[in-house]
Each structure stands twice: as C-alpha cells, then as structure tokens.
Design a protein around this motif. Structure first.
Motif, PDB file in Angstrom:
ATOM      1  N   MET A  75      -8.827  -5.591   6.669  1.00  0.00           N
ATOM      2  CA  MET A  75      -8.085  -5.351   5.432  1.00  0.00           C
ATOM      3  C   MET A  75      -8.902  -5.752   4.210  1.00  0.00           C
ATOM      4  SD  MET A  75      -5.353  -4.140   4.130  1.00  0.00           S
ATOM      5  CE  MET A  75      -4.259  -4.237   2.692  1.00  0.00           C
ATOM      6  N   TYR A  76      -9.581  -6.880   4.306  1.00  0.00           N
ATOM      7  CA  TYR A  76     -10.393  -7.345   3.177  1.00  0.00           C
ATOM      8  C   TYR A  76     -11.497  -6.334   2.879  1.00  0.00           C
ATOM      9  CZ  TYR A  76     -13.122 -10.527   0.244  1.00  0.00           C
ATOM     10  OH  TYR A  76     -13.809 -11.112  -0.796  1.00  0.00           O
ATOM     11  N   LEU A  78     -10.041  -3.379   1.041  1.00  0.00           N
ATOM     12  CA  LEU A  78      -9.730  -3.700  -0.353  1.00  0.00           C
ATOM     13  C   LEU A  78     -10.995  -3.734  -1.203  1.00  0.00           C
ATOM     14  CD1 LEU A  78      -7.110  -6.423   0.509  1.00  0.00           C
ATOM     15  CD2 LEU A  78      -6.607  -4.414  -0.894  1.00  0.00           C
ATOM     16  N   THR A  94       0.798  -1.229   0.000  1.00  0.00           N
ATOM     17  CA  THR A  94       0.000   0.000   0.000  1.00  0.00           C
ATOM     18  C   THR A  94       0.829   1.276   0.000  1.00  0.00           C
ATOM     19  OG1 THR A  94      -0.155  -0.115   2.428  1.00  0.00           O
ATOM     20  CG2 THR A  94      -1.955  -1.106   1.165  1.00  0.00           C
ATOM     21  N   GLU A  99      -4.874  -0.901   6.624  1.00  0.00           N
ATOM     22  CA  GLU A  99      -6.200  -0.813   5.995  1.00  0.00           C
ATOM     23  C   GLU A  99      -6.545   0.616   5.581  1.00  0.00           C
ATOM     24  OE1 GLU A  99      -7.220   0.270  10.239  1.00  0.00           O
ATOM     25  OE2 GLU A  99      -5.689  -0.909   9.175  1.00  0.00           O
ATOM     26  N   ARG A 102     -10.280  -3.163  -5.120  1.00  0.00           N
ATOM     27  CA  ARG A 102      -9.021  -3.816  -5.444  1.00  0.00           C
ATOM     28  C   ARG A 102      -9.196  -5.329  -5.393  1.00  0.00           C
ATOM     29  NH1 ARG A 102      -7.173  -1.887  -8.620  1.00  0.00           N
ATOM     30  NH2 ARG A 102      -5.110  -2.791  -8.325  1.00  0.00           N
ATOM     31  N   ALA A 162      -8.889  -8.989  -4.349  1.00  0.00           N
ATOM     32  CA  ALA A 162      -8.506  -9.554  -3.057  1.00  0.00           C
ATOM     33  C   ALA A 162      -9.197 -10.886  -2.849  1.00  0.00           C
ATOM     34  CB  ALA A 162      -8.872  -8.596  -1.924  1.00  0.00           C
ATOM     35  N   VAL A 197      -4.829   1.685   1.631  1.00  0.00           N
ATOM     36  CA  VAL A 197      -5.185   1.058   0.353  1.00  0.00           C
ATOM     37  C   VAL A 197      -5.503   2.137  -0.678  1.00  0.00           C
ATOM     38  CG1 VAL A 197      -6.815  -0.466  -0.815  1.00  0.00           C
ATOM     39  CG2 VAL A 197      -6.044  -1.013   1.505  1.00  0.00           C
ATOM     40  N   VAL A 205      -4.245  -8.805  -3.433  1.00  0.00           N
ATOM     41  CA  VAL A 205      -3.878  -9.222  -2.084  1.00  0.00           C
ATOM     42  C   VAL A 205      -4.597 -10.511  -1.717  1.00  0.00           C
ATOM     43  CG1 VAL A 205      -3.964  -8.628   0.376  1.00  0.00           C
ATOM     44  CG2 VAL A 205      -3.388  -6.866  -1.312  1.00  0.00           C
ATOM     45  N   THR A 212      -2.862  -0.394  -5.232  1.00  0.00           N
ATOM     46  CA  THR A 212      -2.530  -1.539  -4.390  1.00  0.00           C
ATOM     47  C   THR A 212      -2.644  -2.817  -5.225  1.00  0.00           C
ATOM     48  OG1 THR A 212      -3.318  -0.427  -2.388  1.00  0.00           O
ATOM     49  CG2 THR A 212      -3.206  -2.836  -2.324  1.00  0.00           C
TER      50      THR A 212
END
Length: 307
Positions: A254-255, A258, A164, A225, A263, A265, A228, A235, A232
C-alpha cells in the motif's frame, strides 16, 4: 438515539446509537441474522467482546469530556467474520476521547451473513457512516472537514477501501445525507489487510468478503493498493514485522502504491508487536508507539488540532 434493547445488546447502557439506514438496508434478502456477542475476557472487570450477526448496522457514539471538533470513525477488525468490539473499538475510543476526539464505532455488516453483493456490503456501511457523521456534524459537535477513519486488520481493509473508493456509487441514495462526501480527511490503517492476491492476503478476510473462488476482476477491484487515486486522502500505515496473521507485505504494498501516486503517506514497521495488538501492548514493545505517531500525523494534516 439512546441504548435501545436487544438489537444493540453489545453496547453499554447509555450509549448513543445511530442506525445507518432509515429504511430498507441495501442488499437485504430476508435472511435471518441473529446478533451474538462472545465475551472472551478472563475477568469480570473487563470486556473482550466479539460480535457477529450485524443485522442493523449502526454507529456507537463515544463523546469526549472536552471535544475539540475532530472526529474518528473506528472500524474494528475480525477477518470480516466478526467485529473485535472492545480491542479495536471501545479501547481506541478511550484514548482518542482523552485527546478531545469524538468517536464513532461502526457496527458494519459482515459480508458472509446473507447479503446480496457481499463484496460491497462493508463499504456501503462505511460510506454511509461517513455521510451520516457529516450530516449530523452540528449535533455531534464535530467539524465536517476534520474526520479521520481508523481501521484495524480487516477493518484496515475497509478503511483503505473507504479512502480509495469513497466516491464510488455502491448503493442507491436514500436521503440528503447521501449528497455529502464520504471521503475521510485522513486514514489510519493499522496492521491492515490490503491485497486480495492469495500470495499476500489474509485468507479469512478474502474468503468472507469475496467467497472462496471469486472472479479475478472482483478480486482486483477489492485490492486496495490498486484503487489509489489522486483524491486518496493522507494515509498512515503501521504494522509489525512479526505479524503472523496478516503479512507486513500488505502495508508495504500500500505504501508503494501511495508513493507511486504521489499521495501523502507515512509508514511505520516495527520488529515486534504481532497482530491484533490495538493499544494493549506494554510500553516497552516497539509497536506500542503507534497511537502517538498517528496522533502527530493527524495533527500535521490538520485533522486533529495542534496543541
């Protein structure tokens, strides 16, 4: 560079060791830092080494018998207080080498060991490591657009920070390698520390990286987190729900970040596995499936070659 004596005494004889910094190391302030290796193995036939005193950050190169051009930068965990060298370095390189992946284990500096700007020290090393790999791609036999980063626990925080914050200027460029991108092509975050919020974080990692009472702005800047962006890379996240060391909320947070940033993931949460399992789990334990899942993800993203 071949194995070079006491400074790299934690590596195995014959290892190729590549120092990261050709001259002065960023943030050096003359503190005496002594390399120490603690082997917790219960038998003479195995190793379970932890390393402290990283005075000279370096890459330990592990080459496969049949390289396929892909590479992985490996970031062991240890709460930013030590490096779990065998569990989250050597043993990871072993299974990746079997797939044809050239591996680079990063011996990164530990922020509480006496460096200026301690919160940037591991990220400086990770950025520089990715650039050194790309600069030496021809020599290492890897393709510069097929480099993964794989980080574990606090090393997962570092891998997430690299994913990131790869374009952030954290040190003054030292040579032509620093004109290259530090962006990994895919990031694997394995039971990672992500958030610096005291309610979610791993306290040891938080305190070692930032100090026990950091400025709130510094804490926010180190919360993966929150960093992002549209640049990024893809992931992969995995965690066990029964992790009593780093709460699974780190990977969930984090998920969600994303997804919000649109993004690519993938998240796998297993009901059993605990923390720090590396590739040591018995096949019947659910979290033991993660290397196969990560391999498939890296192949779909074009970093590892399809069969």
């Amino acid at each position: 560079m071949a194995f070079a004596g006491p400074a790299f005494a934690q590596t195995d004889a014959g290892d190729e060791v590549v120092p990261l910094w050709p001259g002065a190391i960023p943030g050096a302030r003359g503190t005496r830092i002594v390399r120490k290796v603690n082997d917790r193995a219960k038998t003479a036939a195995t190793h379970d080494r932890s390393i402290t005193g990283i005075d000279a950050p370096a890459l330990v190169v592990k080459r496969p018998a049949r390289p396929n051009g892909s590479a992985a930068l490996l970031l062991p965990g240890g709460g930013y207080g030590f490096l779990s060298y065998d569990n989250e370095g050597i043993e990871q390189a072993r299974w990746l080498n079997a797939l044809g992946v050239t591996c680079f284990i990063l011996l990164y500096r530990l922020p509480a060991e006496g460096w200026t700007d301690r919160h940037l020290v591991p990220l400086q090393d990770a950025q520089r490591a990715m650039r050194v790999i790309r600069a030496g791609a021809a020599r290492f036999g890897v393709e510069p657009q097929r480099i993964a980063v794989l980080g574990f626990s606090a090393g997962g925080h570092l891998a997430g920070s690299l994913a990131t914050r790869h374009a952030e200027a954290t040190y003054t460029p030292v040579d032509a390698a620093d004109r290259l991108s530090a962006r990994p092509d895919v990031a694997g975050l394995i039971y990672p520390v992500i958030a610096m919020d005291p309610a979610t974080t791993h306290k040891g990692s938080h305190d070692n990286l930032l100090g026990p009472s950091p400025d709130p702005a510094l804490m926010a800047a180190a919360s993966v987190e929150r960093r992002v962006t549209a640049d990024t890379p893809p992931v992969f996240l995995t965690h066990a729900g029964d992790d009593a060391t780093v709460p699974v909320a780190n990977s969930l947070t984090m998920y969600a970040a994303l997804l919000a940033a649109k993004r690519p993931a993938e998240l796998h949460v297993f009901d059993e596995g605990g923390h720090g399992f590396g590739v040591r789990l018995a096949k019947g334990v659910p979290a033991s499936a993660w290397p196969t899942l990560f391999t498939a993800y890296a192949k779909r993203k074009g970093v590892f070659p399809a069969p």
